[in-house]
Write a protein that holds these residues in place. Sequence first.
Motif, PDB file in Angstrom:
ATOM      1  N   HIS A 145       9.775  -2.956  10.378  1.00  0.00           N
ATOM      2  CA  HIS A 145      10.213  -2.196   9.206  1.00  0.00           C
ATOM      3  C   HIS A 145       9.533  -2.707   7.943  1.00  0.00           C
ATOM      4  N   THR A 146       9.360  -4.000   7.826  1.00  0.00           N
ATOM      5  CA  THR A 146       8.720  -4.564   6.634  1.00  0.00           C
ATOM      6  C   THR A 146       7.273  -4.104   6.498  1.00  0.00           C
ATOM      7  N   HIS A 147       6.591  -3.923   7.620  1.00  0.00           N
ATOM      8  CA  HIS A 147       5.208  -3.446   7.574  1.00  0.00           C
ATOM      9  C   HIS A 147       5.157  -1.979   7.148  1.00  0.00           C
ATOM     10  N   ALA A 148       6.102  -1.188   7.644  1.00  0.00           N
ATOM     11  CA  ALA A 148       6.160   0.217   7.241  1.00  0.00           C
ATOM     12  C   ALA A 148       6.425   0.334   5.740  1.00  0.00           C
ATOM     13  N   ALA A 149       7.351  -0.469   5.239  1.00  0.00           N
ATOM     14  CA  ALA A 149       7.660  -0.456   3.803  1.00  0.00           C
ATOM     15  C   ALA A 149       6.453  -0.907   2.984  1.00  0.00           C
ATOM     16  N   PHE A 150       5.740  -1.915   3.471  1.00  0.00           N
ATOM     17  CA  PHE A 150       4.540  -2.398   2.798  1.00  0.00           C
ATOM     18  C   PHE A 150       3.524  -1.269   2.642  1.00  0.00           C
ATOM     19  N   ASN A 151       3.266  -0.536   3.737  1.00  0.00           N
ATOM     20  CA  ASN A 151       2.269   0.528   3.679  1.00  0.00           C
ATOM     21  C   ASN A 151       2.709   1.701   2.819  1.00  0.00           C
ATOM     22  N   LEU A 152       4.003   1.992   2.808  1.00  0.00           N
ATOM     23  CA  LEU A 152       4.482   3.061   1.932  1.00  0.00           C
ATOM     24  C   LEU A 152       4.158   2.746   0.475  1.00  0.00           C
ATOM     25  N   GLY A 153       4.408   1.526   0.069  1.00  0.00           N
ATOM     26  CA  GLY A 153       4.119   1.145  -1.301  1.00  0.00           C
ATOM     27  C   GLY A 153       2.641   1.179  -1.612  1.00  0.00           C
TER      28      GLY A 153
ATOM     29  N   ASP B 120      -2.872   8.286   9.295  1.00  0.00           N
ATOM     30  CA  ASP B 120      -2.704   9.673   9.741  1.00  0.00           C
ATOM     31  C   ASP B 120      -2.268  10.615   8.625  1.00  0.00           C
ATOM     32  N   ALA B 121      -2.412  10.211   7.363  1.00  0.00           N
ATOM     33  CA  ALA B 121      -1.957  11.052   6.252  1.00  0.00           C
ATOM     34  C   ALA B 121      -3.029  11.239   5.179  1.00  0.00           C
ATOM     35  N   LEU B 122      -3.641  10.151   4.726  1.00  0.00           N
ATOM     36  CA  LEU B 122      -4.645  10.245   3.670  1.00  0.00           C
ATOM     37  C   LEU B 122      -6.038  10.396   4.270  1.00  0.00           C
ATOM     38  N   GLY B 123      -6.890  11.117   3.565  1.00  0.00           N
ATOM     39  CA  GLY B 123      -8.264  11.296   4.024  1.00  0.00           C
ATOM     40  C   GLY B 123      -9.164  11.666   2.870  1.00  0.00           C
ATOM     41  N   MET B 124     -10.472  11.523   3.094  1.00  0.00           N
ATOM     42  CA  MET B 124     -11.434  11.806   2.036  1.00  0.00           C
ATOM     43  C   MET B 124     -12.730  12.330   2.651  1.00  0.00           C
TER      44      MET B 124
ATOM     45  N   LEU C 204      -7.726   5.805   4.885  1.00  0.00           N
ATOM     46  CA  LEU C 204      -8.047   5.140   3.604  1.00  0.00           C
ATOM     47  C   LEU C 204      -7.292   3.825   3.454  1.00  0.00           C
ATOM     48  N   GLY C 205      -7.080   3.162   4.578  1.00  0.00           N
ATOM     49  CA  GLY C 205      -6.338   1.904   4.565  1.00  0.00           C
ATOM     50  C   GLY C 205      -4.878   2.122   4.905  1.00  0.00           C
ATOM     51  N   PRO C 206      -3.995   2.223   3.896  1.00  0.00           N
ATOM     52  CA  PRO C 206      -2.563   2.275   4.173  1.00  0.00           C
ATOM     53  C   PRO C 206      -2.033   3.645   4.593  1.00  0.00           C
TER      54      PRO C 206
ATOM     55  N   ALA D 234      -4.309  -1.605  -3.510  1.00  0.00           N
ATOM     56  CA  ALA D 234      -3.814  -0.345  -2.948  1.00  0.00           C
ATOM     57  C   ALA D 234      -4.343  -0.072  -1.550  1.00  0.00           C
ATOM     58  N   THR D 235      -5.414  -0.734  -1.149  1.00  0.00           N
ATOM     59  CA  THR D 235      -6.004  -0.460   0.163  1.00  0.00           C
ATOM     60  C   THR D 235      -5.602  -1.494   1.212  1.00  0.00           C
ATOM     61  N   GLU D 236      -4.630  -2.336   0.918  1.00  0.00           N
ATOM     62  CA  GLU D 236      -4.129  -3.260   1.930  1.00  0.00           C
ATOM     63  C   GLU D 236      -3.331  -2.498   2.992  1.00  0.00           C
ATOM     64  N   ASP D 237      -3.344  -3.001   4.208  1.00  0.00           N
ATOM     65  CA  ASP D 237      -2.712  -2.290   5.331  1.00  0.00           C
ATOM     66  C   ASP D 237      -2.120  -3.275   6.324  1.00  0.00           C
ATOM     67  N   LYS D 238      -0.975  -2.905   6.906  1.00  0.00           N
ATOM     68  CA  LYS D 238      -0.374  -3.704   7.976  1.00  0.00           C
ATOM     69  C   LYS D 238      -0.027  -2.876   9.212  1.00  0.00           C
ATOM     70  N   LEU D 239      -0.417  -1.595   9.233  1.00  0.00           N
ATOM     71  CA  LEU D 239       0.015  -0.716  10.320  1.00  0.00           C
ATOM     72  C   LEU D 239      -1.013  -0.540  11.434  1.00  0.00           C
TER      73      LEU D 239
END
Length: 299
Positions: free
Chosen positions: A187-195, A15-19, A10-12, A214-219
């Motif tokens: 690390h900054t990309h991981a923090a970005f996706n967590l938020g 391997d965790a969110l799904g629909m 679902l973007g950010p 909310a659907t922006e992603d850097k990972l």
Amino acid sequence: MTVPATAGNLGPGFDALGMALGVADEVEVRALGSSQVTIEIEGEGADTLPRDESHLLVQALRAAIDHVNAPQMGLHIKATNRIPHGRGLGSSAAAVVAGISAARGLIAEPEALSAEIALDLATKFEGHPDNAAPAIYGGATVAWLDEVGAHASPLAIAPEIETAVLIPGSVLPTKQARSVLPAQVPHTHAAFNLGRAALLVNALAGRPEDLLAATEDKLHQHYRADIMASAMEMMRYLRDQGLAAVISGAGPSVLVMGESLADSFLTTGDAKWAKGLGGDDWRVIHTVERVPGATALRI
């Protein structure tokens, strides 16, 4: 039984969110007194899928039967496959969940294959739980792994939030899509996706105005840009229109979440407005209501 297509990440939420999505495979399984396995397949994969013990559904069913120490049996399987293959819509997870659900219907004590156990077994096949979880539970889910196994929790989805998945004519094997991801990320990309992932959970629950951010992603998505150029072009086109578009799972389908998607021409059928966008042809599956997980009827 029916098992829905699913969109992972679902973007950010890599391997965790799904629909769960509004298209499903339909499978009928009968036990045979012999050791024979016969498989009839209509629709997706009718010309390519195996019709013996190597079929993923059969492997999952056998594993589930062994898990509860029940005797194995011969099988007659009739599958009507509607979930597109190689498009990031969880077709392999659907086959695995279908096999486990079939095993649940064939054993004397179905509760021995609870949803929690089914998810753990499915994750052993899939390697990650983000597709299997919504295929089992329906709706949207967050899933995770620990030393015990796989777990999932359903997420709230506000009734006004709809989905539309744009499916290209081209395919992309999941193995290839995952092979281009780096072993480490900044690390900054991981923090970005967590938020963003936390924001997405909140947006789905009733703040659709936050879905685009909310659907922006850097990972993962930009790492795959070279091997799914048409999907990235479609995603960027839709986001430029203010729509919360992401790559569905490993791609190359594109998922949109939002309100009143029909107003943006995202209705089920051929997307004539998108013909040739990214050098591909596109069709749409538009879903308004929450999609249930795997459903089985024992006869």
